[in-house]
Enzyme design. Structure first.
Site, PDB file in Angstrom:
ATOM      1  N   TYR A 141       0.851  -1.179   0.000  1.00  8.77           N
ATOM      2  CA  TYR A 141       0.000   0.000   0.000  1.00  8.77           C
ATOM      3  C   TYR A 141       0.887   1.228   0.000  1.00  8.77           C
ATOM      4  O   TYR A 141       1.871   1.301   0.740  1.00  8.77           O
ATOM      5  CB  TYR A 141      -0.907   0.009   1.239  1.00  8.77           C
ATOM      6  CG  TYR A 141      -1.890   1.148   1.175  1.00  8.77           C
ATOM      7  CD1 TYR A 141      -2.997   1.059   0.348  1.00  8.77           C
ATOM      8  CD2 TYR A 141      -1.691   2.316   1.896  1.00  8.77           C
ATOM      9  CE1 TYR A 141      -3.894   2.114   0.230  1.00  8.77           C
ATOM     10  CE2 TYR A 141      -2.578   3.370   1.792  1.00  8.77           C
ATOM     11  CZ  TYR A 141      -3.675   3.262   0.959  1.00  8.77           C
ATOM     12  OH  TYR A 141      -4.550   4.307   0.843  1.00  8.77           O
ATOM     13  N   GLN A 203     -10.598   0.308   2.249  1.00  6.89           N
ATOM     14  CA  GLN A 203     -11.178  -0.595   1.233  1.00  6.89           C
ATOM     15  C   GLN A 203     -10.093  -1.294   0.417  1.00  6.89           C
ATOM     16  O   GLN A 203     -10.267  -2.445   0.001  1.00  6.89           O
ATOM     17  CB  GLN A 203     -12.185   0.126   0.336  1.00  6.89           C
ATOM     18  CG  GLN A 203     -11.660   1.316  -0.444  1.00  6.89           C
ATOM     19  CD  GLN A 203     -11.807   2.638   0.316  1.00  6.89           C
ATOM     20  OE1 GLN A 203     -11.745   2.673   1.547  1.00  6.89           O
ATOM     21  NE2 GLN A 203     -11.990   3.719  -0.409  1.00  6.89           N
ATOM     22  N   ASN A 226      -2.800   6.021   6.614  1.00  7.03           N
ATOM     23  CA  ASN A 226      -3.427   6.842   7.660  1.00  7.03           C
ATOM     24  C   ASN A 226      -4.108   5.957   8.714  1.00  7.03           C
ATOM     25  O   ASN A 226      -3.981   4.723   8.701  1.00  7.03           O
ATOM     26  CB  ASN A 226      -4.405   7.845   7.036  1.00  7.03           C
ATOM     27  CG  ASN A 226      -5.588   7.143   6.355  1.00  7.03           C
ATOM     28  OD1 ASN A 226      -5.808   5.948   6.548  1.00  7.03           O
ATOM     29  ND2 ASN A 226      -6.333   7.890   5.564  1.00  7.03           N
ATOM     30  N   THR A 249       8.614   8.607  12.636  1.00  2.95           N
ATOM     31  CA  THR A 249      10.035   8.278  12.491  1.00  2.95           C
ATOM     32  C   THR A 249      10.862   8.970  13.573  1.00  2.95           C
ATOM     33  O   THR A 249      10.463  10.003  14.131  1.00  2.95           O
ATOM     34  CB  THR A 249      10.514   8.664  11.074  1.00  2.95           C
ATOM     35  OG1 THR A 249      11.888   8.337  10.940  1.00  2.95           O
ATOM     36  CG2 THR A 249      10.290  10.140  10.796  1.00  2.95           C
ATOM     37  N   GLN A 271      15.795  14.755   9.772  1.00  5.78           N
ATOM     38  CA  GLN A 271      14.843  13.909  10.491  1.00  5.78           C
ATOM     39  C   GLN A 271      13.558  14.669  10.780  1.00  5.78           C
ATOM     40  O   GLN A 271      12.450  14.175  10.565  1.00  5.78           O
ATOM     41  CB  GLN A 271      15.480  13.437  11.803  1.00  5.78           C
ATOM     42  CG  GLN A 271      14.568  12.580  12.651  1.00  5.78           C
ATOM     43  CD  GLN A 271      14.145  11.325  11.914  1.00  5.78           C
ATOM     44  OE1 GLN A 271      14.766  10.910  10.956  1.00  5.78           O
ATOM     45  NE2 GLN A 271      13.040  10.738  12.343  1.00  5.78           N
ATOM     46  N   HIS A 274      10.512  15.413   8.262  1.00  6.65           N
ATOM     47  CA  HIS A 274       9.610  14.347   7.826  1.00  6.65           C
ATOM     48  C   HIS A 274       8.167  14.656   8.163  1.00  6.65           C
ATOM     49  O   HIS A 274       7.264  14.433   7.356  1.00  6.65           O
ATOM     50  CB  HIS A 274       9.969  13.018   8.507  1.00  6.65           C
ATOM     51  CG  HIS A 274      10.968  12.205   7.739  1.00  6.65           C
ATOM     52  ND1 HIS A 274      10.637  11.497   6.628  1.00  6.65           N
ATOM     53  CD2 HIS A 274      12.289  12.002   7.928  1.00  6.65           C
ATOM     54  CE1 HIS A 274      11.707  10.876   6.154  1.00  6.65           C
ATOM     55  NE2 HIS A 274      12.736  11.167   6.930  1.00  6.65           N
ATOM     56  N   ASP A 373      18.321   6.392   3.724  1.00  5.67           N
ATOM     57  CA  ASP A 373      16.924   6.453   3.294  1.00  5.67           C
ATOM     58  C   ASP A 373      16.748   6.046   1.830  1.00  5.67           C
ATOM     59  O   ASP A 373      15.632   5.719   1.413  1.00  5.67           O
ATOM     60  CB  ASP A 373      16.383   7.885   3.451  1.00  5.67           C
ATOM     61  CG  ASP A 373      16.031   8.207   4.897  1.00  5.67           C
ATOM     62  OD1 ASP A 373      15.976   7.265   5.711  1.00  5.67           O
ATOM     63  OD2 ASP A 373      15.797   9.392   5.202  1.00  5.67           O
ATOM     64  N   GLU A 427       2.084 -37.378  29.175  1.00  2.93           N
ATOM     65  CA  GLU A 427       1.131 -36.312  28.863  1.00  2.93           C
ATOM     66  C   GLU A 427      -0.279 -36.848  28.643  1.00  2.93           C
ATOM     67  O   GLU A 427      -1.198 -36.076  28.334  1.00  2.93           O
ATOM     68  CB  GLU A 427       1.618 -35.503  27.640  1.00  2.93           C
ATOM     69  CG  GLU A 427       2.884 -34.701  27.953  1.00  2.93           C
ATOM     70  CD  GLU A 427       3.367 -33.789  26.809  1.00  2.93           C
ATOM     71  OE1 GLU A 427       4.281 -32.980  27.060  1.00  2.93           O
ATOM     72  OE2 GLU A 427       2.830 -33.892  25.678  1.00  2.93           O
ATOM     73  N   HIS A 432      -0.958 -41.314  20.620  1.00  7.58           N
ATOM     74  CA  HIS A 432       0.391 -40.940  20.176  1.00  7.58           C
ATOM     75  C   HIS A 432       1.356 -42.101  20.425  1.00  7.58           C
ATOM     76  O   HIS A 432       2.113 -42.506  19.537  1.00  7.58           O
ATOM     77  CB  HIS A 432       0.909 -39.713  20.955  1.00  7.58           C
ATOM     78  CG  HIS A 432       0.360 -38.389  20.522  1.00  7.58           C
ATOM     79  ND1 HIS A 432      -0.974 -38.077  20.596  1.00  7.58           N
ATOM     80  CD2 HIS A 432       0.977 -37.285  20.011  1.00  7.58           C
ATOM     81  CE1 HIS A 432      -1.141 -36.822  20.157  1.00  7.58           C
ATOM     82  NE2 HIS A 432       0.012 -36.329  19.806  1.00  7.58           N
TER      83      HIS A 432
END
Lengths: 445, 445
Positions: A141, A203, A226, A249, A271, A274, A373, A427, A432
Site C-alpha cells: 500500500y 477498502q 493513515n 520516524t 529527520q 519528515h 533512506d 502427557e 500418540h
C-alpha cells in the site's frame, strides 16, 4: 530552537520517554464524509469494520462505491494499464528515474546477500531441515501525501522480489481522481511490482486481504497509511499477514566534541522535516557542540522548503541531552531503542558492539541517515516507537516462510521413538504412544 | 466414525473450509468469579483490559490479589525457589526426566543448525550488513490443563536458549494452590528456563509485558493459553512482541493405496485425541484404504484413554476425501494449509517439492507426527488455521532481531550520495539533500 538538557535524568524524562500514542481524532470533514457514505456515525474502528464487511460482500462494485463516496474519485478502471505506466515515465524527470533504478539495484544487491536457502541435515538415511519458500503473493500500500514516497515502494517491493514472491501488487489512491501519481507508477515499475490498482484507504486493504473479482487475495499486506489503513490492517490481521503498524520516524544521534556541528544540525533537520510528529534527538558529551548545533539549526531552518514542519517537530519532540561519557549515551540510546541510531564521534566502530536496540546503526559522519533512506542498500523501513527492542527492519524474511521437514529413516525412528513414547504417555496421549509403537512393531513401510 | 467423501468438491466444502473461529462464551462460574473480582460484569476483552490496568498500577500486590480472587490460589511466593525445583524432580518418573533431556538435546541440535550470524559486506573501506542479536529477555506461558505440556516448554525455551536470549522466564499457574505441576518445573529446568513464577492468566501476561517488583519486563511473550491469555497477549502486543495466537491443532494425511491402514488410523486418532476442536483429515486416492482406516479407527477407539475426546473431534472436524490422483490431493492440501501435512504414499519424497503451504511436512510412514511432537528436533509449535500460507513454525528467528548496519566510507558516500540527493529533492526533502551535499563538500570527518 533546539532544547538542551544538561541533566541526564531530566533529559531522559523529557525527551526519551515516549508517551503512548493515542488514537488520533478525525478531522470534521472526514467524519462527515464517513457518515454520509456509511449511513451512520461510526467510531473509526467500527467504520473500518463496516468498510471491510462491504468489500467482502460486494467485491469490485463495493470498492467503486466506497471510492466514490469516501475519496470522491471515479477511476475509469480499478487496475492501472501497462500503457498508463509507460505514459507515467514521460511525466517524471529522467534523473529521478535513473536515481530510482540505481537505488533499486543497491537494495537488490544488499537483500540478495542475506537470502536464506532451504537446508537439510541427513541423518541415518533420513533428514530433518527447513524448507524455506517465498510467499505466493503480497500486497503493498502506498498512501497519498506524506509517507506515500516512491522510495518506500522500492524499499518493500525490491526485497519481496529478491525473496522470490510470485506476484507483487500495489494499491495506491488516485491523486487526481484517476491514477496514482506518476512517480508512484514509475517507482512501482522500477521495483518490479506486477500489478497496480488505483484504489486507496481501508477498502484497498480489505480488497487485498480477501480478494475481489479484480484484485487478487494476497498472503501479506504491507505499507504505511493513515489511521483507517492502520485500523484495517489490524482488523484483517490473522486472515492475512501484515507488517508492523509504523509510528512516527525517529533518529537519535550520539556525538562527541569531534563531531561537525553542521553535519549534526543537518541530520537533525533532515529527520525533523519528515513530519511534525518525528523525533530528532541528540545525545552528546559536549555542551559546546550542543550549543553550536542549536545555532546551526536556527541559521539553516529558514532556507528549508519544509522548515515549518521541521520547526514544529523540533519544538514538540526534539532536543539534546548532555551526558558525562559515551557509555551513558549508549545506555540512554539502548533504553530508547530508536529507529535510527547515528554515531558521530571519534571512534564510532568501537561503539557498534554496545548497540543493543536500534533499527539501523549509522557508523560515522559519512554514514548519514539521508543516504540510508535511499541508496545505501538496507531497507529504510525500520521499527519505530521502541519496538527495535524486539523487531527488525524489513528484510527478505518478511517475505519467506518455513515448512519444517521431518523425514525419518526407519533406523532413526527406532532410535528417537522410545523417548517420544515416554513423554506421550506422561502427557496422557495413548494414541500418540500407540502410533509410534505400531511402527516400532513393523507397521508402515 | 470416519466420514468418507467420495466427491472432491463436497469433501472440500465439508471438511477443508474452516469456519472463522468465534470468541468462545464464558462458563457461568468463570463469569461470576470475574464479576466478583473486578466489581462489574465485563465482557472478556474489557475484563482483560481491567486486569492489565490493575497489574500495571499495582504490581506484585495486584498480582497476588488477582490470583486470590480469580484463581482461588495463594502462593507463598510469586517466584518458585531453586529448592522447590529440585524437590519437583523427586515427584517425576526418572524415565520422563531422561526422555525430556533427550528431547531437549534433539531440539537444541536442530535449532543450532540454522542459527544465523551477523554479517558484513565490506565495500570501498566501509561496510553494510546485518547485526543479528538475541532478544534480551523472553517470557513463556504454560497454562494449566490441556495445552500445558512439558514438551511445549521445551519446544519454545530450547530454541530461545539456542538463539542466545539472556534470560528466559516462565509463568505457570499453581495447580494445587501453591506451585505449578512437578513436570512443568522439571521441563522448565531441563529446557534452561532461568526463573519460574507461580502465576497464571491474563495477569501473568500483563506482569511479563510491563514488569512488577518481582517479575521482570520481557521483550516477547510466548505460549498457549485460554481465552483470557489470548486476549491479554493481543492487548499488550506492540508494547511487547507476542507469538501467534494458536488455534486448534490440525493434521492432514495424504495417503495412497500402499499406506498401512493401521498407521493411518493411529495417526488420525493421535491427532484427534488432542482436543475436541482438533482436525484429523485424510485425503486418499484409495476408497478401499479409507474404508479400512475407518474400520481400524472404530476398532481402536475403545482402548484409548482419551477415546471420548478423539471421537468428539472426529465427529466434528474429522473425515476422509477420496481424490482421483495425488496432484489433486496436494492441491487440496495447499489450499487448506495445514499445521501438519503427512505424506504416506509410495514415493513421498517426490511430493515434497509440491508442498506450498504447511507448518511441517512429514515424509513417509516412519516420520509420524507423534515423533515430531517430541523428539525429531524441529519445534512442534506450528502455524494453525491456514496461517501456514504466510507464517512459520517457531524457530530461532523468533528470538532474534536485526539492526541494519550502515558504515559508508567517504569514497562510497561520494559514490551513492548523488542519486540519494536526486530522490530526496523529488520527495521534497531539502534538508536530506543538504545533509548529503554538506558531506560531499567536505563536511564531517
Amino acid at each position: 530552537m533546539l532544547r538542551i538538557f544538561t541533566d541526564v535524568e531530566t533529559g531522559r524524562r523529557e525527551l526519551l520517554l515516549r508517551a503512548r500514542a493515542e488514537e488520533s481524532s478525525l478531522p470534521e470533514a472526514v467524519g462527515a464524509r464517513l457518515k454520509e457514505a456509511l449511513g451512520a456515525e461510526l467510531e473509526p474502528g467500527a467504520a473500518v469494520a463496516e468498510i471491510i464487511r462491504r468489500v467482502r460482500a460486494g467485491g469490485d462494485e463495493a470498492l467503486r462505491q466506497l471510492t466514490r463516496d469516501l475519496d470522491g474519485a471515479e477511476p475509469a478502471a480499478l487496475e492501472v494499464e501497462r500503457s498508463q505506466v509507460r505514459e507515467a515515465y514521460t511525466r517524471v524527470d529522467p534523473a529521478l528515474v535513473s536515481a530510482l533504478r540505481y537505488a533499486a539495484e543497491r537494495i537488490r544487491a544488499f537483500h540478495t546477500m542475506h537470502l536464506p536457502r532451504s537446508w537439510m541435515q541427513y541423518e541415518s538415511g533420513g533428514a530433518i531441515g527447513q524448507i524455506i519458500r517465498p510467499l505466493e503473493r503480497v500486497g503493498l500500500y502506498s498512501p497519498r501525501g506524506s509517507a506515500g514516497y516512491p522510495s518506500t515502494i522500492l524499499m518493500s517491493a525490491v526485497p519481496a522480489r529478491v525473496a522470490g514472491v510470485d506476484e507483487i501488487v500495489l494499491c495506491a489512491p488516485p491523486v487526481d481522481g484517476a491514477l496514482p501519481s506518476a512517480s508512484t507508477l514509475v517507482a512501482a515499475d522500477v521495483a518490479g511490482v506486477d500489478r497496480v490498482f488505483a484504489i486507496g484507504g481501508a477498502q484497498a486493504i480489505a480488497a487485498m486481504a480477501y480478494g475481489t473479482e479484480t484484485i487478487p487475495r494476497v498472503d501479506k499486506v504491507l505499507g504505511p497509511g493513515n489511521l483507517f489503513v492502520a485500523l484495517a490492517k489490524k482488523q484483517v490481521s490473522g486472515d492475512v499477514a501484515i507488517d508492523q503498524i509504523a509510528g512516527p520516524t525517529e533518529t537519535l544521534l550520539v556525538a562527541d566534541e569531534t563531531a561537525d556541528a553542521g553535519a549534526v544540525a543537518l541530520d537533525l533537520l533532515a529527520q525533523s522535516e519528515h513530519d511534525p510528529m518525528a523525533s530528532a534527538l541528540l545525545i552528546t558529551t559536549s555542551l559546546d557542540l550542543a550549543k553550536r548545533v542549536a545555532a546551526e539549526i536556527d541559521a539553516r531552518l529558514p532556507a528549508l522548503s519544509r522548515g515549518a514542519v521541521a520547526a514544529e517537530s523540533l519544538r514538540r519532540n526534539g532536543g539534546a541531552v548532555v551526558v558525562p561519557d559515551l557509555a551513558t549515551a549508549l545506555d540512554l540510546a539502548n533504553g530508547y531503542a530508536p529507529e535510527h541510531l547515528c554515531l558521530l564521534c571519534r571512534d564510532p566502530w568501537s561503539l557498534v558492539g554496545r548497540v543493543r536496540n536500534a533499527g539501523g546503526v549509522f557508523v560515522g559522519e559519512q554514514s548519514l541517515e539521508a543516504i540510508g533512506d535511499y541508496t545505501a542498500g538496507p531497507s529504510h523501513i525500520m521499527p519505530t516507537g521502541g519496538t527495535a527492542r524486539f523487531s527488525s527492519p524489513l528484510n527478505v524474511w518478511d517475505f519467506l516462510k518455513v515448512t519444517s521437514l521431518f523425514a525419518l529413516s526407519p533406523e532413526k525412528a527406532r532410535e528417537v521413538g522410545p523417548a517420544a513414547v515416554t513423554i506421550a504417555e506422561a502427557e496422557g496421549f495413548t494414541a500418540h504412544a500407540e502410533a509410534i509403537r505400531h511402527r516400532q512393531r513393523g507397521g508402515g513401510t
